[in-house]
Scaffold this active site. Structure first.
Site, PDB file in Angstrom:
ATOM      1  N   CYS A  51       0.858  -1.197   0.000  1.00  0.00           N
ATOM      2  CA  CYS A  51       0.000   0.000   0.000  1.00  0.00           C
ATOM      3  C   CYS A  51       0.897   1.252   0.000  1.00  0.00           C
ATOM      4  O   CYS A  51       1.601   1.501  -0.967  1.00  0.00           O
ATOM      5  CB  CYS A  51      -0.950  -0.078   1.194  1.00  0.00           C
ATOM      6  SG  CYS A  51      -2.077   1.302   1.439  1.00  0.00           S
ATOM      7  N   HIS A  59      -7.859  -4.587  -2.556  1.00  0.00           N
ATOM      8  CA  HIS A  59      -6.703  -3.914  -1.966  1.00  0.00           C
ATOM      9  C   HIS A  59      -6.379  -4.520  -0.596  1.00  0.00           C
ATOM     10  O   HIS A  59      -7.251  -4.661   0.246  1.00  0.00           O
ATOM     11  CB  HIS A  59      -7.017  -2.421  -1.820  1.00  0.00           C
ATOM     12  CG  HIS A  59      -5.819  -1.578  -1.525  1.00  0.00           C
ATOM     13  ND1 HIS A  59      -4.936  -1.168  -2.495  1.00  0.00           N
ATOM     14  CD2 HIS A  59      -5.348  -1.064  -0.355  1.00  0.00           C
ATOM     15  CE1 HIS A  59      -3.978  -0.434  -1.949  1.00  0.00           C
ATOM     16  NE2 HIS A  59      -4.211  -0.355  -0.646  1.00  0.00           N
ATOM     17  N   ASP A 108      -9.476  -3.691  -6.983  1.00  0.00           N
ATOM     18  CA  ASP A 108      -8.931  -2.705  -6.056  1.00  0.00           C
ATOM     19  C   ASP A 108      -9.691  -1.393  -6.198  1.00  0.00           C
ATOM     20  O   ASP A 108      -9.676  -0.765  -7.257  1.00  0.00           O
ATOM     21  CB  ASP A 108      -7.443  -2.493  -6.367  1.00  0.00           C
ATOM     22  CG  ASP A 108      -6.705  -1.764  -5.259  1.00  0.00           C
ATOM     23  OD1 ASP A 108      -7.299  -0.838  -4.662  1.00  0.00           O
ATOM     24  OD2 ASP A 108      -5.544  -2.106  -4.995  1.00  0.00           O
TER      25      ASP A 108
END
Length: 244
Positions: free
Chosen positions: A131, A211, A178
């Site tokens: 991330c 994600h 995502d």
């Protein structure tokens, strides 16, 4: 991309009660979590997501890397500043991010590399980031010739001309579903890398995943996702083994 009210809809994922196998150390001005195999001259810098260096899920990944023969170090790249919390208001995210830019970490990276070489006897160094840390990994791969390999895991894609001339072989892992990173950005990244990058790279998209799936989803309670989680983690290890 994500809307203004929730600019980075980043779910903290599955709760994991995990203490870690390593120890916390002080390295000049920053703290770090370090876990070491019996003997190794290879190290991986594990870069946190927005939830900080103490997130158990990230330490679990560091311990996994150590089990594969690497010294793993997860520094506090926020340098004592408060990490993001699920209780925070997403509308304030950009303000929170202002003094925690993933491309403004050179001082900390230099300190960590010096520690690994001088205190741990490391000769080969790689980087893995998730991330926020995926963006940081991409940045490091552009800046540091000495980094042998990088794995950027769902790092938000920045479209600038200087983002594609990688100095280190880099694997980019993305999720098909995502909410933070649209697939057209991933396609653009791959196309630009093919045009401009001379180092080895791979861009891989995992179907049906969201994600955070590699480190924030627990494989033991997500049977539909287990094979993808495990495959991504294998890819990460294999990429590092290949270039380290």
């Amino acid at each position: 991309m994500a809307n203004e009210a929730k600019p980075c809809p980043c779910d903290i994922g599955d709760k994991i009660d995990y203490g870690g196998l390593g120890e916390e150390v002080q390295i000049e001005h920053i703290k770090a979590y370090v876990v070491k195999p019996p003997a190794s001259e290879k190290a991986i810098v594990v870069i946190q997501d927005i939830y900080g260096w103490q997130l158990p899920n990230t330490r679990y990944m560091a311990d996994m890397l150590s089990a594969n023969g690497y010294i793993a170090i997860c520094p506090d790249f926020f340098v004592g500043k408060e990490p993001w919390s699920p209780s925070h208001d997403w509308s304030t995210f950009q303000q929170w991010l202002e003094d925690k830019k993933p491309t403004d970490i050179k001082k900390e990276v230099d300190v960590v590399l010096k520690y690994l070489k001088e205190q741990c006897g490391v000769k080969h160094i790689g980087v893995v980031g998730f991330c926020w840390g995926g963006v940081a990994t991409h940045y490091i791969a552009l800046q540091y010739q000495e980094i042998k390999a990088g794995v950027s895991v769902y790092g938000i894609v920045r479209e600038r001309e200087d983002r594609f001339d990688l100095k280190s072989p880099t694997l980019f892992i993305f999720a098909e579903n995502d909410a933070v990173i649209p697939l057209d950005q991933v396609t653009t990244l791959e196309a630009r890398l093919k045009e401009k990058c001379t180092a080895d790279f791979q861009v891989k998209i995992f179907p049906k995943q969201t994600h955070g799936f590699v480190h924030r989803k627990r494989e033991d309670i997500n049977p539909d996702d287990k094979s993808y989680i495990e495959e991504a983690r294998r890819d990460m290890i294999n990429w590092l083994n290949k270039y380290m």
